[in-house]
Write an enzyme that holds these catalytic residues in place. Structure first.
Site, PDB file in Angstrom:
ATOM      1  N   ASP A  51      -7.115   4.366  -4.401  1.00  0.00           N
ATOM      2  CA  ASP A  51      -7.586   4.256  -3.140  1.00  0.00           C
ATOM      3  C   ASP A  51      -8.289   5.542  -2.792  1.00  0.00           C
ATOM      4  O   ASP A  51      -8.623   6.294  -3.762  1.00  0.00           O
ATOM      5  CB  ASP A  51      -6.660   3.731  -1.878  1.00  0.00           C
ATOM      6  CG  ASP A  51      -7.204   3.158  -0.660  1.00  0.00           C
ATOM      7  OD1 ASP A  51      -7.762   1.958  -0.577  1.00  0.00           O
ATOM      8  OD2 ASP A  51      -7.471   3.889   0.300  1.00  0.00           O
TER       9      ASP A  51
ATOM     10  N   LYS B 150       0.879  -1.062   0.006  1.00  0.00           N
ATOM     11  CA  LYS B 150      -0.003  -0.087   0.024  1.00  0.00           C
ATOM     12  C   LYS B 150       0.781   1.326   0.023  1.00  0.00           C
ATOM     13  O   LYS B 150       2.092   1.164   0.458  1.00  0.00           O
ATOM     14  CB  LYS B 150      -0.930  -0.208   1.346  1.00  0.00           C
ATOM     15  CG  LYS B 150      -2.192   0.901   1.065  1.00  0.00           C
ATOM     16  CD  LYS B 150      -3.352   0.119   0.367  1.00  0.00           C
ATOM     17  CE  LYS B 150      -4.165   0.887   0.424  1.00  0.00           C
ATOM     18  NZ  LYS B 150      -5.651  -0.055  -0.128  1.00  0.00           N
TER      19      LYS B 150
HETATM   20  P1  NDP Z   1     -12.994   7.615  -2.703  1.00  0.00           P
HETATM   21  O1  NDP Z   1     -11.862   8.724  -2.633  1.00  0.00           O
HETATM   22  O2  NDP Z   1     -13.590   7.380  -4.153  1.00  0.00           O
HETATM   23  O3  NDP Z   1     -14.224   7.906  -1.638  1.00  0.00           O
HETATM   24  C1  NDP Z   1     -14.166   8.005  -0.329  1.00  0.00           C
HETATM   25  C2  NDP Z   1     -15.515   8.428   0.333  1.00  0.00           C
HETATM   26  O4  NDP Z   1     -15.058   8.353   1.702  1.00  0.00           O
HETATM   27  C3  NDP Z   1     -16.021   9.875   0.046  1.00  0.00           C
HETATM   28  O5  NDP Z   1     -17.283   9.922   0.011  1.00  0.00           O
HETATM   29  C4  NDP Z   1     -15.125  10.803   1.050  1.00  0.00           C
HETATM   30  O6  NDP Z   1     -15.653  12.063   1.183  1.00  0.00           O
HETATM   31  C5  NDP Z   1     -15.394   9.692   2.271  1.00  0.00           C
HETATM   32  N1  NDP Z   1     -14.209   9.875   3.281  1.00  0.00           N
HETATM   33  C6  NDP Z   1     -12.807   9.505   2.998  1.00  0.00           C
HETATM   34  N2  NDP Z   1     -12.214   9.716   4.257  1.00  0.00           N
HETATM   35  C7  NDP Z   1     -13.132  10.245   5.068  1.00  0.00           C
HETATM   36  C8  NDP Z   1     -13.030  10.361   6.337  1.00  0.00           C
HETATM   37  N3  NDP Z   1     -11.750  10.672   7.102  1.00  0.00           N
HETATM   38  N4  NDP Z   1     -14.210  11.201   7.160  1.00  0.00           N
HETATM   39  C9  NDP Z   1     -15.369  10.704   6.313  1.00  0.00           C
HETATM   40  N5  NDP Z   1     -15.592  10.359   5.097  1.00  0.00           N
HETATM   41  C10 NDP Z   1     -14.439  10.283   4.539  1.00  0.00           C
HETATM   42  O7  NDP Z   1     -12.365   6.296  -2.036  1.00  0.00           O
HETATM   43  P2  NDP Z   1     -12.873   4.885  -2.338  1.00  0.00           P
HETATM   44  O8  NDP Z   1     -14.592   4.712  -2.548  1.00  0.00           O
HETATM   45  O9  NDP Z   1     -12.097   4.091  -3.265  1.00  0.00           O
HETATM   46  O10 NDP Z   1     -12.562   4.338  -0.901  1.00  0.00           O
HETATM   47  C11 NDP Z   1     -13.462   4.079   0.034  1.00  0.00           C
HETATM   48  C12 NDP Z   1     -13.156   2.993   1.222  1.00  0.00           C
HETATM   49  O11 NDP Z   1     -13.063   1.626   0.425  1.00  0.00           O
HETATM   50  C13 NDP Z   1     -11.760   3.137   1.593  1.00  0.00           C
HETATM   51  O12 NDP Z   1     -11.597   2.572   3.132  1.00  0.00           O
HETATM   52  C14 NDP Z   1     -10.891   2.154   0.766  1.00  0.00           C
HETATM   53  O13 NDP Z   1      -9.515   1.962   1.402  1.00  0.00           O
HETATM   54  C15 NDP Z   1     -11.782   1.250   0.541  1.00  0.00           C
HETATM   55  N6  NDP Z   1     -11.626   0.269  -0.791  1.00  0.00           N
HETATM   56  C16 NDP Z   1     -11.275   0.793  -1.743  1.00  0.00           C
HETATM   57  C17 NDP Z   1     -11.157  -0.018  -3.031  1.00  0.00           C
HETATM   58  C18 NDP Z   1     -11.239   0.574  -4.252  1.00  0.00           C
HETATM   59  O14 NDP Z   1     -11.063  -0.182  -5.377  1.00  0.00           O
HETATM   60  N7  NDP Z   1     -11.374   1.837  -4.553  1.00  0.00           N
HETATM   61  C19 NDP Z   1     -10.788  -1.537  -2.855  1.00  0.00           C
HETATM   62  C20 NDP Z   1     -11.227  -1.929  -1.485  1.00  0.00           C
HETATM   63  C21 NDP Z   1     -11.285  -0.956  -0.347  1.00  0.00           C
HETATM   64  P3  NDP Z   1     -15.087  13.369   0.609  1.00  0.00           P
HETATM   65  O15 NDP Z   1     -15.691  13.001  -0.788  1.00  0.00           O
HETATM   66  O16 NDP Z   1     -15.838  14.485   1.475  1.00  0.00           O
HETATM   67  O17 NDP Z   1     -13.581  13.346   0.911  1.00  0.00           O
HETATM   68  O1  2IT Z   2      -8.167  -1.645  -0.452  1.00  0.00           O
HETATM   69  C1  2IT Z   2      -8.045  -2.026  -1.685  1.00  0.00           C
HETATM   70  O2  2IT Z   2      -7.990  -3.221  -1.789  1.00  0.00           O
HETATM   71  C2  2IT Z   2      -7.561  -1.210  -3.043  1.00  0.00           C
HETATM   72  N1  2IT Z   2      -7.575  -0.071  -2.657  1.00  0.00           N
HETATM   73  C3  2IT Z   2      -7.669  -1.672  -4.357  1.00  0.00           C
HETATM   74  C4  2IT Z   2      -6.006  -2.382  -4.492  1.00  0.00           C
HETATM   75  C5  2IT Z   2      -5.798  -2.733  -6.025  1.00  0.00           C
HETATM   76  O3  2IT Z   2      -4.716  -3.016  -6.220  1.00  0.00           O
HETATM   77  O4  2IT Z   2      -6.706  -2.575  -6.828  1.00  0.00           O
END
Ligand code: NDP
Ligand code: 2IT
Length: 450
Positions: A168, A128
């Site tokens: 992420d 990461k």
């Molecule tokens: P994005 O940046 O697309 O979206 C994040 C969302 O969470 C936004 O709505 C953001 O609000 C909100 N957010 C972020 N930080 C905070 C905080 N500290 N407090 C409150 N709200 C918060 O990220 P993802 O959708 O990609 O990721 C969301 C979660 O999923 C994370 O935990 C990530 O690690 C996990 N994840 C992501 C994967 C992926 O493929 N993208 C895969 C597996 C897990 P705002 O827009 O206001 O910042």
């Molecule tokens: O938390 C996760 O699994 C991710 N943000 C996706 C990682 C990836 O390599 O697609």
């Protein structure tokens, strides 16, 4: 020493060695405690000092990122890549750009990624990275210059067979584009060094959808085990980013009613559920314009609750689907959700529930789908993107979606089977952690002492 003592001892040692890394301590406590049954049964893990080794990253890279904003002012951020474990494949895992990013958060995410990637059945190690850079309010040019500066150091540490980053929080299609462009310019090679690429230049169809869709497929399997499905269920989703958007889309498609979405500024009520028009507005506002969810609430006359979490605005709910960030469900939130009638929690985000919240859900008979299993669909399709890049082919959306679905069903089955095998039937957290661990630990033993 018995298994419990051994595990407790390692947890204490990790805490002593890196005091202050509270998110890392949290995941170490969760994972290692859940491994006690397998450590007990298989003396080889203790003998080979697997827990001592697996809790120590293979390599951590920390670097300076200097960049210039639109007013020619210079800024300095910190960049990181935690290369945690390469026993079963090249390091693989996302990059997070968020002001809260620090080594503890990236070590927790890198550690979780080891087990998650193992569960997918694809050959990917765990890693990461990211930066404390905050993309909010930055122009496209500023984001581009930051990405170029970040890659001017990261490029020497990554490669399609070494370490393959992806997105992420704060890193989506736009950022992956700028990062890929910078990498290609420096090394003069067009290769699959990042996943989450645009389809036009080597990305996989269904990668943007994969985490949210995959978690919903996992949820469907959880519900099936109780003889029910998503039809008519009220689903509270937090976040409105990549994971939340496509979770909301798939839940709605399968007959569920999405009653909330949120962002870091507050939460939005959806008393009549989601429709295509609202979904499109959320997507455009968050993914394209990098704006605020409140704008969507105002556009559709939906109630906006400033500063509130999704869990605080629901009186009656069947399923909680946290999809924003770590520790967004604490014990109080868990109690509130149980009082509101929640029957299942499925973790779209990484470590969204505190240890106390998880215990509370288990004690109250709530079905619990842990992050490492439930949100593995994103990295799974990243793995499929790597396969397609190696083949120099691109599969159709249907082909990728079907493979994603099969992977999620297999992860559910492995989690349920391992939970039962080690005496904790129904506890998907214990099952997922053991299933992910065994493959990595056995591979480490096969490969000697590193
Ligand atoms: P994005 O940046 O697309 O979206 C994040 C969302 O969470 C936004 O709505 C953001 O609000 C909100 N957010 C972020 N930080 C905070 C905080 N500290 N407090 C409150 N709200 C918060 O990220 P993802 O959708 O990609 O990721 C969301 C979660 O999923 C994370 O935990 C990530 O690690 C996990 N994840 C992501 C994967 C992926 O493929 N993208 C895969 C597996 C897990 P705002 O827009 O206001 O910042
Ligand atoms: O938390 C996760 O699994 C991710 N943000 C996706 C990682 C990836 O390599 O697609």
């Amino acid at each position: 020493m018995d298994a419990k003592e051994y595990v407790e001892n390692i947890i204490e040692k990790v805490k002593e060695k890196d005091p202050g890394e509270k998110e890392f301590h949290q995941t170490i406590t969760e994972v290692l405690t859940s491994l006690i049954p397998v450590i007990e049964k298989e003396p080889k893990y203790m003998k080979n000092k697997i827990l001592e080794r697996i809790t120590e990253p293979e390599r951590v890279i920390i670097f300076r990122v200097s960049w210039e904003d639109d007013n020619h002012e210079i800024h300095v951020n910190r960049g990181y890549r935690v290369e945690f474990n390469s026993a079963i494949g090249p390091y693989k895992g996302g990059l997070r750009f968020h002001p809260t990013v620090n080594l503890s958060i990236l070590k927790f995410l890198g550690f979780e990624q080891i087990f998650k990637n193992s569960l997918t059945g694809l050959p990917m190690g765990g890693g990461k990275g990211g930066s404390d850079f905050d993309p909010h309010g930055k122009s496209d040019n500023e984001v581009r210059r930051f990405c170029e500066a970040f890659m001017s150091e990261l490029y020497r540490h990554i490669g399609p067979n070494t370490d393959v980053p992806a997105g992420d929080i704060g890193v989506g299609g736009r950022e992956i584009g700028y990062l890929f462009g910078a990498y290609k310019k420096i090394v003069d090679r067009f290769e699959g060094v990042l996943t989450g690429k645009n389809y036009n230049w080597g990305g996989s169809l269904i990668r943007p959808e994969a985490t949210g869709y995959g978690a919903t497929y996992f949820l469907t399997e959880m519900l099936k085990s109780k003889g029910t499905d998503l039809n008519g269920k009220k689903v509270a989703i937090s976040g409105s980013g990549n994971v939340a958007q496509f979770a909301a889309k798939k839940v709605t498609e399968l007959g569920g009613k999405v009653i909330t979405l949120s962002d870091s500024k507050g939460a939005m009520s959806l008393p009549d559920g989601l429709n295509d028009e609202i979904w499109q507005a959320v997507y455009e506002t968050k993914a394209i314009k990098h704006g605020r969810l409140q704008e969507v609430a105002e556009k559709f006359g939906l109630e906006w609750h400033a500063g509130k979490k999704a869990w605080e605005i629901v009186d009656s709910v069947d399923i909680a689907f946290p999809s924003a960030t770590q520790n967004e469900i604490d014990l109080n939130d868990a109690k509130r959700l149980v009082n509101a009638g929640v029957m299942a929690v499925v973790e779209g985000a990484n470590m969204p529930s505190t240890l106390e919240a998880i215990d509370y859900f288990h004690e109250n008979g709530v079905l619990f789908g842990p992050a490492k299993a439930a949100n593995a669909g994103g990295v799974a399709v990243s793995g499929l993107e790597m396969s397609q890049n190696s083949l120099r082919l691109q599969w159709t959306a249907d082909e990728v979606d079907k493979k994603l679905h099969d992977i999620m069903v297999n992860i559910y089955k492995a989690s349920a089977t391992y939970a039962e095998k080690y005496g904790h039937a129904g506890n998907l957290l214990i099952g997922a952690n053991i299933a992910g661990f065994v493959k990595v630990a056995d591979s480490m033993i096969d490969q000697g002492i590193y």
